[in-house]
Design a protein around this motif. Structure first.
Motif, short mmCIF file in Angstrom:
data_model
loop_
_atom_site.label_atom_id
_atom_site.label_comp_id
_atom_site.label_asym_id
_atom_site.label_seq_id
_atom_site.Cartn_x
_atom_site.Cartn_y
_atom_site.Cartn_z
N SER A 1 53.38 4.00 21.27
CA SER A 1 53.77 4.81 22.46
C SER A 1 55.11 4.20 23.07
O SER A 1 55.75 5.03 23.72
CB SER A 1 53.01 4.99 23.46
OG SER A 1 52.50 4.00 24.05
N GLU A 2 55.35 3.00 23.08
CA GLU A 2 56.48 2.13 23.72
C GLU A 2 56.37 2.58 25.07
O GLU A 2 57.61 2.49 25.79
CB GLU A 2 57.89 2.70 22.93
CG GLU A 2 57.92 2.62 21.45
CD GLU A 2 59.12 3.01 20.93
OE1 GLU A 2 59.90 3.68 21.43
OE2 GLU A 2 59.73 2.58 19.77
N GLY A 3 55.21 2.56 25.67
CA GLY A 3 55.28 2.54 27.13
C GLY A 3 55.55 4.00 27.87
O GLY A 3 55.77 4.14 28.97
N LYS A 4 55.81 5.06 26.86
CA LYS A 4 56.08 6.37 27.19
C LYS A 4 54.99 7.39 27.38
O LYS A 4 54.42 7.73 26.48
CB LYS A 4 57.02 7.00 26.37
CG LYS A 4 58.43 6.15 26.03
CD LYS A 4 59.40 6.65 25.07
CE LYS A 4 60.43 5.72 24.71
NZ LYS A 4 61.27 6.09 23.77
N PRO A 5 54.64 7.81 28.75
CA PRO A 5 53.35 8.65 28.94
C PRO A 5 53.53 9.94 27.93
O PRO A 5 52.13 10.11 27.29
CB PRO A 5 53.28 8.87 30.30
CG PRO A 5 54.20 7.72 30.94
CD PRO A 5 55.10 7.36 30.08
N ARG A 6 54.39 10.53 28.04
CA ARG A 6 54.64 11.81 27.06
C ARG A 6 54.35 11.56 25.72
O ARG A 6 53.75 12.33 25.10
CB ARG A 6 55.95 12.39 27.49
CG ARG A 6 56.04 13.71 26.86
CD ARG A 6 55.12 14.83 27.51
NE ARG A 6 54.89 16.01 26.79
CZ ARG A 6 54.01 16.95 27.08
NH1 ARG A 6 53.33 16.76 28.32
NH2 ARG A 6 53.68 18.20 26.23
N PHE A 7 54.93 10.48 25.31
CA PHE A 7 54.64 10.39 23.81
C PHE A 7 53.18 9.93 23.53
O PHE A 7 52.67 10.26 22.59
CB PHE A 7 55.37 8.98 23.39
CG PHE A 7 55.96 8.76 21.92
CD1 PHE A 7 55.31 9.64 21.14
CD2 PHE A 7 56.57 7.91 21.50
CE1 PHE A 7 55.61 9.53 19.90
CE2 PHE A 7 56.90 7.55 20.25
CZ PHE A 7 56.40 8.62 19.25
N LEU A 8 52.53 8.96 24.53
CA LEU A 8 51.15 8.94 24.05
C LEU A 8 50.48 10.05 24.45
O LEU A 8 49.43 10.27 23.38
CB LEU A 8 50.79 7.81 25.60
CG LEU A 8 49.29 7.64 25.47
CD1 LEU A 8 48.80 6.67 24.24
CD2 LEU A 8 48.97 6.91 26.88
N LYS A 9 50.63 10.94 25.26
CA LYS A 9 49.62 12.32 25.25
C LYS A 9 50.00 13.00 23.96
O LYS A 9 48.88 13.53 23.40
CB LYS A 9 50.10 13.09 26.47
CG LYS A 9 49.70 12.17 28.02
CD LYS A 9 50.03 13.39 28.99
CE LYS A 9 49.87 12.77 30.41
NZ LYS A 9 49.93 13.62 31.38
N GLU A 10 51.18 13.29 23.51
CA GLU A 10 51.56 14.01 22.10
C GLU A 10 50.73 13.16 21.00
O GLU A 10 50.10 13.78 20.13
CB GLU A 10 52.91 14.06 22.06
CG GLU A 10 53.46 14.92 22.93
CD GLU A 10 53.06 16.45 23.13
OE1 GLU A 10 52.42 16.78 21.88
OE2 GLU A 10 53.09 17.02 23.96
N ILE B 1 56.83 14.43 16.92
CA ILE B 1 55.10 14.53 17.22
C ILE B 1 55.03 15.98 17.52
O ILE B 1 54.01 16.53 17.17
CB ILE B 1 54.75 13.33 18.03
CG1 ILE B 1 54.53 12.31 17.46
CG2 ILE B 1 53.49 14.03 18.56
CD1 ILE B 1 53.67 11.28 18.03
N ILE B 2 55.46 16.71 18.55
CA ILE B 2 55.51 17.90 18.97
C ILE B 2 55.75 18.89 17.84
O ILE B 2 54.83 19.92 17.63
CB ILE B 2 56.36 18.06 20.19
CG1 ILE B 2 56.05 17.26 21.49
CG2 ILE B 2 56.35 19.71 20.54
CD1 ILE B 2 56.95 17.54 22.69
N GLY B 3 56.97 18.61 17.16
CA GLY B 3 57.04 19.42 16.11
C GLY B 3 56.03 19.56 14.99
O GLY B 3 55.62 20.58 14.62
N ALA B 4 55.43 18.21 14.80
CA ALA B 4 54.16 18.32 13.85
C ALA B 4 53.01 18.96 14.36
O ALA B 4 52.15 19.55 13.46
CB ALA B 4 53.89 16.42 13.68
N ARG B 5 52.64 19.01 15.51
CA ARG B 5 51.48 19.79 16.28
C ARG B 5 51.97 21.39 16.00
O ARG B 5 50.98 22.02 15.84
CB ARG B 5 51.47 19.44 17.78
CG ARG B 5 51.02 17.94 18.29
CD ARG B 5 50.60 18.05 19.58
NE ARG B 5 49.76 19.00 20.06
CZ ARG B 5 49.78 19.44 21.42
NH1 ARG B 5 50.97 19.23 22.10
NH2 ARG B 5 49.08 20.51 21.62
#
Length: 306
Positions: free
Chosen positions: A79-88, A124-128
Motif C-alpha cells: 500500500s506504500e502508506g496510501k489509505p485509498r490504495f489499501l482500501k482498493e 487496481i480499480i480497473g481490475a475491480r
C-alpha cells in the motif's frame, strides 16, 4: 468542484483575514488552485500512514480485531502508506477469495503462495471494474459519462433497458456507488477516482455519442430549470464535439456567474467560449463582439484592464 462553487470559495477566502473563521479543505495533489498567495492560507501535506496505521485501517475495513502478521506486512509493503490504495487492495483480495477470517484473525487463505496485484491504485480499480458482470459494468460506464453523480431518470433514458433496483444495490454493496445524501433517485460514485477510471476505459467514439445523448436528455427533462444545468450542458456538448451548442451554454453560464459575483468563474467560461467559437457560422461576428464585450466587463471589474 464546479466553477460557481470555486468562485464563491475564492471570494470567501480572500475576505477572511482578521476574522475568527477556520475553513478546512481537503484535495488531491493534482488539484489546481490560486490560494497560495492568500495571507491566511496554510497548506499541510499529509504524510503516508505508518505501518501501525495501515494495520489499524485494514482491521477496521475488514471488521476484524487483528491481522495475521504476514498479511499485515504484505499490506504495509504494497500500500506504500496510501489509505485509498489499501482500501482498493482489500476489496480485490476479498473479491478474489484470498482472505480467510479465522475467529477474528484475518489471514491469507492457505495454499495461496503468491498474490499478484496490479501496480497503482488506478490499475487496481480497473481490475475491480473488469471483474464486474456485464450489466453492472454497463451501468458504471454510462454513469461515468454522465458525471460524478447521476440521476436514475437520466440513466434509464440513456441505457437500452431500465436499470434493475438489485443491480444498483449490488454496486452500492461493492462500494462503487452510494446514494446521494441530498437528492432522491440520485447516485454518486463513492470516489472520484473510480469514476475517472471507468470513464477512461470507455471508447472515445462511444463516449462522444453518449455525451451528446446525455446533454439532449437533460435539455428535455430539465427544460423548466436549465439555468441550474448550464455548466453540465456545456461540458457534455463540448465533449460531444458540438462546439456551437457548447458556446451558447458557456456564454449563458458565464453571464449567470457574473450576475452572482463569481467573476473568476465567469472569466474562465467566457475565455473557454472564445476558444471554441465556431468561426464559419453566420453568427460569428455577433457572437465574437458579444463575448469580447463580456470579457472586457469582467476584466474591468477584476482590475485587469491595462
Amino acid at each position: 468542484m464546479d466553477d460557481l462553487s470555486r468562485g464563491l470559495l475564492q471570494l470567501i477566502l480572500r475576505n477572511l483575514e482578521g476574522l475568527p473563521v477556520l475553513i478546512l479543505l481537503t484535495f488531491r495533489p493534482e488539484f489546481e488552485h490560486t490560494w497560495a498567495n492568500i495571507p491566511c492560507y496554510q497548506q499541510i501535506n499529509l504524510a503516508p500512514l505508518p505501518a501501525d496505521g495501515i494495520v489499524s485501517l485494514a482491521c477496521a475495513e475488514l471488521s476484524v480485531p487483528a491481522l495475521d502478521p504476514s498479511l499485515g506486512r504484505f499490506l504495509v509493503e504494497k500500500s506504500e502508506g496510501k489509505p485509498r490504495f489499501l482500501k482498493e487492495m482489500l476489496r480485490i483480495l476479498r473479491d478474489r477469495g484470498y482472505l480467510d477470517d479465522r475467529g477474528g484473525l484475518m489471514t491469507l487463505r492457505s495454499g495461496i503462495r503468491e498474490v499478484e496485484l496490479p501496480s497503482g491504485v488506478r490499475s487496481i480499480i480497473g481490475a475491480r471494474l473488469d471483474q464486474l458482470p456485464a450489466v453492472l459494468k454497463q451501468i458504471v460506464q454510462y454513469g461515468a459519462v454522465i458525471g460524478r453523480s447521476f440521476s436514475m431518470e437520466v440513466l434509464n433514458r440513456l441505457l437500452p433497458q431500465p436499470v434493475a433496483v438489485g443491480d444498483i444495490e449490488s454496486l452500492v454493496e461493492r462500494d462503487i456507488l452510494a446514494p446521494s445524501p441530498n437528492e432522491i433517485g440520485v447516485f454518486m460514485f463513492k470516489h472520484a477516482l473510480v469514476r475517472d477510471v471507468a470513464y477512461q476505459r470507455t471508447l472515445k467514439e462511444d463516449a462522444t455519442r453518449m455525451h451528446r445523448e446525455v446533454a439532449e436528455i437533460i435539455e428535455t427533462t430539465a427544460f423548466w430549470n436549465l439555468e441550474d444545468h448550464l455548466d453540465i450542458l456545456a461540458h457534455h456538448f463540448l465533449s460531444s464535439g458540438d462546439h456551437d451548442r457548447a458556446f451558447d451554454y458557456l456564454e449563458r453560464s458565464g453571464e449567470r456567474m457574473a450576475r452572482n459575483g463569481a467573476n473568476e468563474a465567469a472569466l474562465r467560461n467566457f475565455e473557454r467560449a472564445l476558444e471554441i467559437l465556431p468561426p464559419h457560422s453566420d453568427a460569428y461576428p455577433e457572437r465574437l463582439a458579444r463575448i469580447r464585450f463580456q470579457l472586457g466587463s469582467i476584466l474591468s471589474m477584476l482590475g485587469r484592464v491595462k
